[in-house]
Write a protein that holds these residues in place. Structure first.
Motif, PDB file in Angstrom:
ATOM      1  N   THR A 222     -33.345 -14.789   7.629  1.00 58.30           N
ATOM      2  CA  THR A 222     -33.419 -15.505   6.358  1.00 58.30           C
ATOM      3  C   THR A 222     -32.199 -15.154   5.513  1.00 58.30           C
ATOM      4  O   THR A 222     -32.030 -14.004   5.110  1.00 58.30           O
ATOM      5  N   ARG A 223     -31.363 -16.146   5.250  1.00 55.42           N
ATOM      6  CA  ARG A 223     -30.162 -15.929   4.445  1.00 55.42           C
ATOM      7  C   ARG A 223     -30.365 -16.492   3.044  1.00 55.42           C
ATOM      8  O   ARG A 223     -30.914 -17.584   2.877  1.00 55.42           O
ATOM      9  N   ILE A 224     -29.912 -15.749   2.058  1.00 50.29           N
ATOM     10  CA  ILE A 224     -30.053 -16.181   0.676  1.00 50.29           C
ATOM     11  C   ILE A 224     -28.815 -16.964   0.259  1.00 50.29           C
ATOM     12  O   ILE A 224     -27.685 -16.479   0.360  1.00 50.29           O
ATOM     13  N   LYS A 225     -29.045 -18.171  -0.219  1.00 50.52           N
ATOM     14  CA  LYS A 225     -27.953 -19.049  -0.649  1.00 50.52           C
ATOM     15  C   LYS A 225     -27.657 -18.893  -2.130  1.00 50.52           C
ATOM     16  O   LYS A 225     -26.498 -18.930  -2.560  1.00 50.52           O
ATOM     17  N   GLU A 226     -28.723 -18.719  -2.922  1.00 52.31           N
ATOM     18  CA  GLU A 226     -28.560 -18.632  -4.370  1.00 52.31           C
ATOM     19  C   GLU A 226     -29.711 -17.835  -4.969  1.00 52.31           C
ATOM     20  O   GLU A 226     -30.842 -17.887  -4.473  1.00 52.31           O
ATOM     21  N   VAL A 227     -29.407 -17.100  -6.034  1.00 51.34           N
ATOM     22  CA  VAL A 227     -30.427 -16.345  -6.755  1.00 51.34           C
ATOM     23  C   VAL A 227     -30.537 -16.909  -8.164  1.00 51.34           C
ATOM     24  O   VAL A 227     -29.533 -17.098  -8.850  1.00 51.34           O
ATOM     25  N   THR A 228     -31.767 -17.190  -8.592  1.00 53.28           N
ATOM     26  CA  THR A 228     -32.007 -17.651  -9.957  1.00 53.28           C
ATOM     27  C   THR A 228     -32.857 -16.618 -10.687  1.00 53.28           C
ATOM     28  O   THR A 228     -33.265 -15.606 -10.100  1.00 53.28           O
ATOM     29  N   HIS A 229     -33.159 -16.859 -11.944  1.00 54.07           N
ATOM     30  CA  HIS A 229     -33.907 -15.887 -12.726  1.00 54.07           C
ATOM     31  C   HIS A 229     -35.341 -15.737 -12.246  1.00 54.07           C
ATOM     32  O   HIS A 229     -35.991 -14.729 -12.519  1.00 54.07           O
ATOM     33  N   ASP A 230     -35.848 -16.738 -11.500  1.00 55.98           N
ATOM     34  CA  ASP A 230     -37.244 -16.672 -11.065  1.00 55.98           C
ATOM     35  C   ASP A 230     -37.420 -16.739  -9.553  1.00 55.98           C
ATOM     36  O   ASP A 230     -38.526 -16.985  -9.059  1.00 55.98           O
ATOM     37  N   GLY A 231     -36.359 -16.507  -8.799  1.00 54.08           N
ATOM     38  CA  GLY A 231     -36.520 -16.507  -7.354  1.00 54.08           C
ATOM     39  C   GLY A 231     -35.216 -16.671  -6.593  1.00 54.08           C
ATOM     40  O   GLY A 231     -34.125 -16.616  -7.167  1.00 54.08           O
ATOM     41  N   MET A 232     -35.352 -16.900  -5.289  1.00 57.46           N
ATOM     42  CA  MET A 232     -34.197 -17.014  -4.407  1.00 57.46           C
ATOM     43  C   MET A 232     -34.305 -18.259  -3.542  1.00 57.46           C
ATOM     44  O   MET A 232     -35.374 -18.565  -2.999  1.00 57.46           O
TER      45      MET A 232
END
Length: 413
Positions: A222-232
């Motif tokens: 599982t690769r993370i593309k973007e992080v926001t204030h309420d999740g990934m």
């Protein structure tokens, strides 16, 4: 008379300063430049973040320790190096600038997590690269636990730090349920196909099994593309909602280090050194620990591990002390003693040495063991670090005090 300046008070820098102060000539001076007041062993920062670390007994005050062991602590942060003048530019705690002269300079500032320029990671994730970051993390998690509402925590990176943090938080959440604390739902996210991807496969399997039994949700590939204030947001379009987020993936030297002093650096911002730990550009400057790219005779480089930092510090203390007496520096050879990872406060998994009877695809020539006894070994590694820094007698007293404190002041977790 020579002045040896060590920059960075982590495991490598503190051990080196302590050992040099004991071994150099009487008129030589050892100065440790470190912006923090207290030393914390980095492999245990996850315990600070989970609220289970004993700061009273397991931290070291640089000022008093230096006065006791023969070196001087200068509370400041390095900003540049003037190799021609042989001075280090520093910024003091009050924000003012200063310079520190040296005859020999050792850089041991450690490493930080590598977010691989993932959008939003710096803004919305907590990191465990320093004690102050770990304390900030515990302040947030403590608030969540006290609020009483169930909460989700995302942890990116299933290396040693991510695994240990996930397991420790799961344990704290379970133990504090008796006080009606919030339940923590933990997602451990890893881009590789197994946890601890740089360890023997058998070790990965045992660790993942323990994490699953601890109710940690392990997400592999599982690769993370973007992080926001309420999740990934993952690369395959999945959104992992969370209230609290950690980034514990990847290792690199700090970005600000790259280019300082005109030394040679690699793409991970590490200073490129010779096998004797001297920089390839300036023989009066050395680097050890995770901020150094140290070559080995077989063409490999030393891995960024606590045991490698410890071995390099011990080696350089001896080698540099002899060098002050006009002897040649000696090459450093890393000896891999295996790997131990804590999976909760009373359980660990480790891989040790060469096991001829276990040389198969899953064990990769390592003997993999688990249980409470392996956790004792994990704690012993920390005590060995303390012994190098403070001596066996002091560590014995600390261990007795810790036992008594557990009896008369139980933590509840």
């Amino acid at each position: 008379m020579s002045r040896i300046v060590v920059v960075g008070g982590g495991a490598a820098g503190l051990e080196l300063s302590t050992l040099l102060a004991k071994s150099v000539r009487k008129n030589d001076e050892v100065l440790l430049i470190e912006p923090e007041i207290d030393h914390y062993w980095k492999p245990r920062l996850h315990e600070i973040a989970a609220g289970t670390f004993d700061s009273d007994l397991d931290s070291v005050c640089y000022f008093t320790h230096g006065a006791t062991h023969g070196y001087q602590h200068y509370q400041a942060a390095m900003t540049n190096i003037d190799r021609q003048q042989k001075v280090v530019n520093v910024r003091k705690a009050d924000g003012t600038e200063d310079t520190v002269s040296y005859d020999y300079l050792v850089i041991a500032i450690g490493a930080v997590s590598n977010d691989f320029n993932t959008h939003g990671a710096q803004a919305h994730c907590m990191f465990l690269d320093s004690a102050s970051q770990a304390r900030e993390a515990w302040n947030q998690i403590s608030h969540v636990l006290r609020a009483g509402n169930d909460s989700t925590i995302n942890i990116v990176g299933a290396g040693a730090t991510g695994v240990e943090l996930a397991a420790e938080l799961a344990r704290v959440s379970k133990k504090l349920k008796r006080y009606n604390a919030a339940c923590l739902h933990i997602n451990l996210i890893e881009a590789a196909d197994r946890v601890l991807p740089n360890s023997p496969q058998k070790m990965s399997e045992k660790v993942q099994e323990k994490l699953t039994r601890s109710d940690v949700n392990v997400l592999l590939n599982t690769r993370i593309k973007e992080v926001t204030h309420d999740g990934m947001q993952t690369s395959d379009g999945q959104f992992l909602a969370a209230n609290t987020q950690f980034w514990a993936a990847g290792v690199k030297a700090p970005d600000w280090l790259n280019g300082i002093g005109g030394l040679a650096y690699n793409r991970m911002n590490q200073i490129i050194v010779n096998q004797d730990l001297s920089s390839t550009i300036d023989p009066a400057i050395f680097a050890i620990g995770d901020c150094a790219s140290i070559p080995q005779a077989d063409g490999s480089t030393v891995p960024p591990r606590a045991q490698a930092a410890n071995q390099a510090a011990i080696h350089l203390a001896k080698s540099l002390s002899r060098h002050l007496d006009e002897q040649a520096l000696t090459p450093f050879t890393f000896k891999d003693g295996g790997m131990v990872v804590a999976v909760g406060h009373h359980f660990a998994v480790g891989s040790f040495g060469i096991a001829p009877f276990a040389q198969n695809e899953r064990c990769e020539g390592k003997l993999v063991l688990q249980g409470r006894m392996i956790r004792r070994i994990y704690d012993t590694i920390f005590r060995l670090h303390q012994s190098t820094v403070s001596g066996v007698f002091t560590v014995s007293r600390l261990m007795i005090a810790k036992r008594l404190k557990a009896v008369f002041k139980p933590t509840g977790i």
